[in-house]
Design an enzyme around this catalytic site. Structure first.
Site, PDB file in Angstrom:
ATOM      1  N   GLU A  42      12.516 -15.128 -15.573  1.00 30.02           N
ATOM      2  CA  GLU A  42      12.146 -15.747 -16.855  1.00 30.02           C
ATOM      3  C   GLU A  42      13.415 -15.934 -17.679  1.00 30.02           C
ATOM      4  OE1 GLU A  42       9.003 -13.571 -18.898  1.00 30.02           O
ATOM      5  OE2 GLU A  42       9.822 -14.190 -20.838  1.00 30.02           O
ATOM      6  N   ARG A  46      16.543 -18.080 -26.014  1.00 30.40           N
ATOM      7  CA  ARG A  46      17.047 -17.387 -27.207  1.00 30.40           C
ATOM      8  C   ARG A  46      18.503 -17.681 -27.486  1.00 30.40           C
ATOM      9  NH1 ARG A  46      14.847 -11.308 -26.260  1.00 30.40           N
ATOM     10  NH2 ARG A  46      12.775 -11.949 -25.614  1.00 30.40           N
ATOM     11  N   THR A  70      10.115 -16.619 -24.202  1.00 30.13           N
ATOM     12  CA  THR A  70      10.325 -16.786 -25.644  1.00 30.13           C
ATOM     13  C   THR A  70      10.077 -18.248 -26.051  1.00 30.13           C
ATOM     14  OG1 THR A  70      12.086 -15.115 -25.382  1.00 30.13           O
ATOM     15  CG2 THR A  70      11.756 -15.986 -27.570  1.00 30.13           C
ATOM     16  N   LYS A 130       0.528 -11.871 -21.081  1.00 25.99           N
ATOM     17  CA  LYS A 130       1.596 -10.896 -21.293  1.00 25.99           C
ATOM     18  C   LYS A 130       1.055  -9.869 -22.295  1.00 25.99           C
ATOM     19  CE  LYS A 130       6.213 -10.897 -23.429  1.00 25.99           C
ATOM     20  NZ  LYS A 130       7.481 -11.634 -23.491  1.00 25.99           N
TER      21      LYS A 130
HETATM   22  C1  3PG Z   1      10.533 -10.059 -24.032  1.00 28.22           C
HETATM   23  O1  3PG Z   1      11.089 -11.080 -24.384  1.00 28.22           O
HETATM   24  O2  3PG Z   1       9.524 -10.071 -23.347  1.00 28.22           O
HETATM   25  C2  3PG Z   1      11.089  -8.736 -24.482  1.00 28.22           C
HETATM   26  O3  3PG Z   1      12.293  -8.874 -25.142  1.00 28.22           O
HETATM   27  C3  3PG Z   1      11.228  -7.794 -23.356  1.00 28.22           C
HETATM   28  O4  3PG Z   1      11.439  -6.517 -23.800  1.00 28.22           O
HETATM   29  P1  3PG Z   1      12.443  -5.545 -23.061  1.00 28.22           P
HETATM   30  O5  3PG Z   1      13.808  -6.015 -23.431  1.00 28.22           O
HETATM   31  O6  3PG Z   1      12.121  -4.166 -23.633  1.00 28.22           O
HETATM   32  O7  3PG Z   1      12.215  -5.598 -21.589  1.00 28.22           O
END
Ligand code: 3PG
Length: 214
Positions: A42, A46, A70, A130
């Site tokens: 994924e 960002r 995101t 999710k």
């Molecule tokens: C996401 O975008 O799903 C989160 O930032 C994931 O969280 P993590 O960095 O704790 O894995």
């Protein structure tokens, strides 16, 4: 929806998050993940270069199954699909994003954290969501409680998942896969140590395979 992504997640229930400032780094991280056995990737929208990163991974890492994460708006979903995303992930539930992905017959996994959001997802006909931010939104007890009500919903906990709790997060039958950035920490990437990423992916895969055999 039975897609190639979902078929892969049944075998390897892991989604590795990739955040990079340039396409070359995104490609190198993705190659390391694939070498470690984790191919569902994924790419997070960002950074300014995120769409370039996604397009480069799609083009240059053919063994990866790359999607976009995101994704906050319909416009971003359109752009991600144009860059070759094979799935779309959002931190929250936005019908416009879901619509764009569905029209393109692309799997979409919006984030939910509450029963109300889950009910909206259910009533939109979604089967997999999710669960975010998983560790803060109640962790495994919350997944168990929610899945006892939403009996057909499958969850992808993300947010706070790590090698130390991955086996526990994968244990409930309602958990379809786990996502997270623990396989792609910033520090080795800055150093150019992509073998560390490969090792983290391999370790996650071993944990996941053991957990699923239990
Ligand atoms: C996401 O975008 O799903 C989160 O930032 C994931 O969280 P993590 O960095 O704790 O894995």
């Amino acid at each position: 929806m039975n897609t190639e992504i979902e078929s892969q997640l049944r075998v390897t229930p892991l989604i590795a998050l990739v955040q990079a400032d340039d396409a070359r780094t995104a490609v190198r991280i993705s190659q390391a993940l694939v070498a470690g056995g984790v191919s569902v990737i994924e790419v997070l929208l960002r950074t300014d270069a995120a769409l370039d990163c996604l397009a480069a991974v799609v083009e240059k890492v053919p063994d990866a199954m790359a999607g976009a994460g995101t994704v906050l708006s319909a416009a971003q979903a359109e752009a991600a699909l144009a860059a070759g995303a094979r799935f779309v992930v959002s931190p929250g539930l936005d019908e416009a994003v879901v619509d764009v992905a569905r029209k393109a017959e692309t799997p979409v996994y919006p984030g939910v954290a509450t029963a109300g959001e889950l009910q909206r997802a259910h009533n939109l006909g979604l089967e997999t969501v999710k669960f975010f931010p998983a560790s803060i939104a109640g962790g495994i007890p919350a997944i168990k409680a929610l899945s006892s009500v939403f009996r057909t919903m499958r969850f992808i906990p993300t947010g706070g998942v790590s090698a130390s709790n991955l086996a526990d997060f994968l244990a409930p039958p309602a958990v379809f896969a786990c996502g997270g950035s623990w396989m792609t920490p910033a520090e080795p990437i800055w150093r150019g140590d992509f073998s560390a990423i490969e090792n983290l992916a391999r370790q996650a895969l071993e944990i996941a395979q053991k957990s699923r055999q239990r």
